[in-house]
Design an enzyme around this catalytic site. Structure first.
Site, short mmCIF file in Angstrom:
data_model
loop_
_atom_site.label_atom_id
_atom_site.label_comp_id
_atom_site.label_asym_id
_atom_site.label_seq_id
_atom_site.Cartn_x
_atom_site.Cartn_y
_atom_site.Cartn_z
N LYS A 1 7.59 7.84 -7.21
CA LYS A 1 8.60 6.86 -7.62
C LYS A 1 8.83 6.95 -9.13
O LYS A 1 9.96 6.83 -9.60
CB LYS A 1 8.15 5.45 -7.22
N GLN B 1 3.23 -2.06 -4.85
CA GLN B 1 2.89 -1.09 -3.80
C GLN B 1 1.90 -1.70 -2.82
O GLN B 1 0.88 -2.26 -3.21
CB GLN B 1 2.28 0.16 -4.48
N ASP C 1 12.48 -3.97 -3.07
CA ASP C 1 11.90 -3.58 -1.77
C ASP C 1 12.50 -4.40 -0.63
O ASP C 1 12.35 -4.03 0.54
CB ASP C 1 10.39 -3.85 -1.80
#
Ligand code: NAD
Length: 296
Positions: free
Chosen positions: A54, A98, A121
């Site tokens: 990422k 994460q 997200d």
């Protein structure tokens, strides 16, 4: 007959290039780059690999990526304090924590603490509610990537029978909402579904997000159906090596389906590309800079 192979890698590469161009224009208009903050707690090897990818992808797309690496012993309060700092930082447009988090941290409490307008997200309950209500919000990256591939293959999805196998908050449920919004007739199948083969056989569109290697067999697929395989499973080979496979038995399904995503190289590359896309959308909204409708 052999199915068309849906090249997610190529689609994702072109999306990333487009995002990069919008990111450069955004930086010129706003006087600062779009910012994505990624938080990694602990040293889970798979999570560390995802976070590094990422970080690299952000730089390539002209996005200022910052990674906050915290020890596995981090407390919930310490993580909440970091999320609060990132929420308040006007240079941060998107925040991604994460998953999975270590057991002492309540994942839902952390997701709920992220500013919904920075929740790239799309896991915050406000964004899940916006999606279910047909309002603008952030949509989880993997299912949005699947939808982009489907629309690229089919154009309109209106009236098609879609079966989503898996009901997680991250993939299955948002995928079903997106297909419903495209006017599909949607069935969500899961581990308690009574006759999974018969359910899958009804589908013009099958999305498999289960996490069971090659669960969905070729003879479950309706001839000509479009198969999107979200699963990423590493299996052991007899020679001692390993191999990545999806949730669909690819070698069987490719003979029956109209089009199918491979694993790897199908859905996988779309996730990061959509994350970058969501970050650019967030940056425009947060800075009040107009983004051409439907541009990304
Ligand atoms: P999850 O474990 O949270 O959910 C799995 C779902 O599958 C559950 O809803 C469960 O009811 C259902 N299920 C389990 N066994 C079943 C069975 N035998 N029959 C029918 N349904 C069954 O998983 P998830 O986070 O949704 O991920 C699913 C898969 O997608 C995993 O392989 C994961 O690695 C992969 N994944 C890939 C990406 C990507 O970027 N490509 C992103 C997220 C997840």
């Amino acid at each position: 007959m052999s199915a068309r192979i849906i090249d997610g890698k190529a689609f994702a590469a072109s999306l990333r290039t487009r995002v990069g161009r919008f990111a450069a224009d955004f930086a010129a208009a706003a006087g600062r780059p779009a910012g994505l903050a990624v938080v990694l707690v602990g040293e889970d090897p798979a999570s560390s690999v995802y976070v590094r990818s990422k970080e690299r992808a952000s730089v390539q797309a002209n996005i200022a990526g910052s990674v906050h690496r915290l020890p596995a012993t981090t407390t919930q309060d310490e993580l909440l304090a970091l999320v609060a700092r990132l929420n308040a930082d006007s240079g941060v447009d998107g925040i991604l924590v994460q998953l999975p988090l270590p057991p002492q941290i309540n994942t839902q409490a952390i997701i709920a603490a992220i500013d919904p307008n920075k929740d790239v997200d799309g896991f915050h309950p406000v964004n899940a509610g916006r999606l279910a209500s047909g309002l603008h919000g952030f949509v989880p990256c993997t299912p949005l990537g699947c939808l982009m591939l489907l629309k690229d293959q089919l154009g309109s999805l209106s009236g098609l029978e879609a079966v989503v196998v898996g009901r997680s908050n991250i993939v299955g449920k948002p995928m079903a909402q997106l297909l419903l919004a495209e006017s599909c007739t949607v069935t969500i199948a899961h581990s308690r579904t009574r006759d999974l083969p018969a359910t899958v056989r009804r589908a013009d569109i099958v999305v498999a997000a289960v996490g069971v290697p090659e669960l969905i067999r070729g003879d479950w697929i309706r001839p000509g159906a479009i198969v999107i395989d979200v699963g990423i499973n590493r299996i052991d080979l007899p020679d001692g090596g390993t191999k990545l496979v999806g949730d669909v038995a690819f070698d069987e399904a490719v003979e029956i389906a109209g089009a199918i995503t491979p694993v790897p190289g199908g859905v996988g590359p779309m996730t990061i590309a959509v994350l970058l896309r969501n970050t650019i959308v967030a940056a425009h909204r947060n800075a009040g800079v107009a983004l051409e409708k439907g541009a990304l």
